[in-house]
Design a protein around this motif. Structure first.
Motif, mmCIF file in Angstrom:
data_model
loop_
_atom_site.group_PDB
_atom_site.id
_atom_site.type_symbol
_atom_site.label_atom_id
_atom_site.label_comp_id
_atom_site.label_asym_id
_atom_site.label_seq_id
_atom_site.Cartn_x
_atom_site.Cartn_y
_atom_site.Cartn_z
ATOM 1 N N THR A 118 -3.482 -0.412 -1.614
ATOM 2 C CA THR A 118 -3.317 1.043 -1.496
ATOM 3 C C THR A 118 -3.701 1.533 -0.111
ATOM 4 O OG1 THR A 118 -3.779 1.308 -3.848
ATOM 5 C CG2 THR A 118 -3.964 3.282 -2.471
ATOM 6 N N LYS A 119 -4.901 1.218 0.323
ATOM 7 C CA LYS A 119 -5.344 1.667 1.645
ATOM 8 C C LYS A 119 -6.596 0.916 2.047
ATOM 9 C CE LYS A 119 -7.157 5.600 2.371
ATOM 10 N NZ LYS A 119 -7.323 7.061 2.465
ATOM 11 N N TRP A 153 -10.175 1.507 4.890
ATOM 12 C CA TRP A 153 -10.812 2.405 5.845
ATOM 13 C C TRP A 153 -11.986 1.692 6.507
ATOM 14 C CZ3 TRP A 153 -11.352 3.390 0.533
ATOM 15 C CH2 TRP A 153 -12.656 3.405 0.012
#
Length: 296
Positions: free
Chosen positions: A6-7, A9
Motif C-alpha cells: 500500500t505505502k 514512509w
C-alpha cells in the motif's frame, strides 16, 4: 492471494518521521502506529496512513528517555510498553507519550534484566518480556509487579530469545533465536481478574432506570467472592474463560431472589449484563445492569 503493498514512509535521519534502524512496531486499538526508532532513542507515533502524530524520548537514563528501545506492546487501554534495552528496564506510557512508570535494572534476579528485547501484553494486562542475555521470559502485571519467570521446559532451554507474543487464551510464543525455533508455553490457568473493591451503577428495565446500585466485593479465592449489594447479603462467583463471566445471586428479604449474569471488561473496569427477579420462586420482570469499578 498475497497482501498488496500500500505505502511506505520514513527515510534515514533524525528529523520528524525519519528513522535510524527502527526495530519495534505496534498498532493500538484505534489504529495508531507506534515505532521504536532505535538508533534515535525515541518512539514515534503515526496514524494508520503514516501521517506523523507525535514523538517522545531521547538518549538518556531518566524517565521517558531511552537507550536503544526495541520491543513495543500496547494493552487494551492504549498504554504503550517499551523494552528499553540498554537501560535494562520496561517503561510504560499513555497513548500520548506521557511517562507513567518504569521497572527493572541490570542483573539476573527476578525483576532484573540483561538486554530485554521484546514485550507483549495479554488480555488481562499481564506483561511478558524476553530477557535476552538471561535467556528467559519474565511476566509482570501491568504495573510492573513481578509474577513469574521461566527458561523452558525440561532440557529445552531458551538460547537468546528475542521475540514474544501472546494469544487470547494467554498462551505465550517465544522466538528462541539461537535454537532456530519457536516455543509455545501454555497458560496454566486463565489470567485472574480482581473483582474486589467498590462498584456502582444503574439498574434498568427497558430504557427506564429503576434504581442506582452499588456493590462492595471481598475476594475469598481466585473465583469466589462475597460482598454487599444495595444493602442486602450477596454471594457470587466469577467463572468462565479468563474469569470474565460474572455470575451473582442476591438473596433478599421477603423471599426475593435476584440472579445477575454479565461480562467483565478488564479495560474499562465495568460489568454489564442482565438480571432476573424471583419472588417466592415465581419469575418477575427483569432488566439490565451496569457496574463500574470506583475504587479498590
Amino acid at each position: 492471494m498475497p497482501w498488496l503493498w500500500t505505502k511506505a514512509w520514513g527515510s534515514n535521519g533524525n528529523a520528524t518521521a525519519q528513522f535510524r534502524s527502527p526495530v519495534g512496531v505496534v498498532v493500538d486499538p484505534s489504529g495508531h502506529v507506534f515505532v521504536a526508532d532505535t538508533g534515535n532513542d525515541r518512539i514515534q507515533k503515526f496514524d494508520k496512513n503514516g501521517t506523523f502524530v507525535s514523538t517522545w524520548g531521547g538518549f538518556g537514563t531518566g524517565n521517558g528517555q531511552f537507550k536503544e528501545p526495541n520491543g513495543l506492546a500496547v494493552d487494551g487501554g492504549g498504554h504503550v510498553f517499551v523494552a528499553d534495552t540498554s537501560n535494562n528496564r520496561i517503561q510504560k506510557f499513555d497513548d500520548g507519550g506521557t511517562f507513567l512508570i518504569a521497572w527493572g535494572s541490570g542483573g539476573g534476579g527476578n525483576g532484573h534484566f540483561s538486554d530485554p528485547t521484546a514485550v507483549a501484553v495479554d488480555t488481562a494486562g499481564n506483561v511478558f518480556v524476553t530477557d535476552l542475555l538471561n535467556e528467559r521470559v519474565q511476566a509482570f502485571d501491568g504495573n510492573g509487579r513481578f509474577l513469574t519467570t521461566w527458561t523452558a521446559a525440561g532440557s529445552e532451554q531458551l538460547d537468546s530469545p528475542h521475540g514474544v507474543a501472546v494469544d487470547g487464551r494467554g498462551d505465550v510464543f517465544v522466538a528462541d533465536t539461537n535454537s532456530h525455533r519457536i516455543e509455545k508455553f501454555s497458560c496454566p490457568t486463565p489470567p485472574p481478574y480482581d473483582i474486589a473493591g467498590h462498584w456502582s451503577g444503574m439498574e434498568r428495565q427497558g430504557h427506564m432506570a429503576l434504581a442506582s446500585i452499588s456493590a462492595d466485593f471481598t475476594s475469598l479465592s481466585a473465583k469466589k467472592f462475597t460482598g454487599v449489594f444495595t444493602g442486602e447479603a450477596l454471594s457470587c462467583t466469577v467463572s468462565g474463560k479468563h474469569l470474565k463471566v460474572f455470575k451473582a445471586q442476591l438473596k433478599c428479604s421477603g423471599g426475593i431472589r435476584i440472579v445477575l449474569r454479565g461480562k467483565l471488561d478488564t479495560t474499562t473496569q465495568t460489568i454489564t449484563g442482565t438480571f432476573r427477579r424471583f419472588e417466592h420462586g415465581k419469575r418477575e420482570p427483569g432488566g439490565t445492569f451496569t457496574l463500574t469499578k470506583v475504587s479498590a
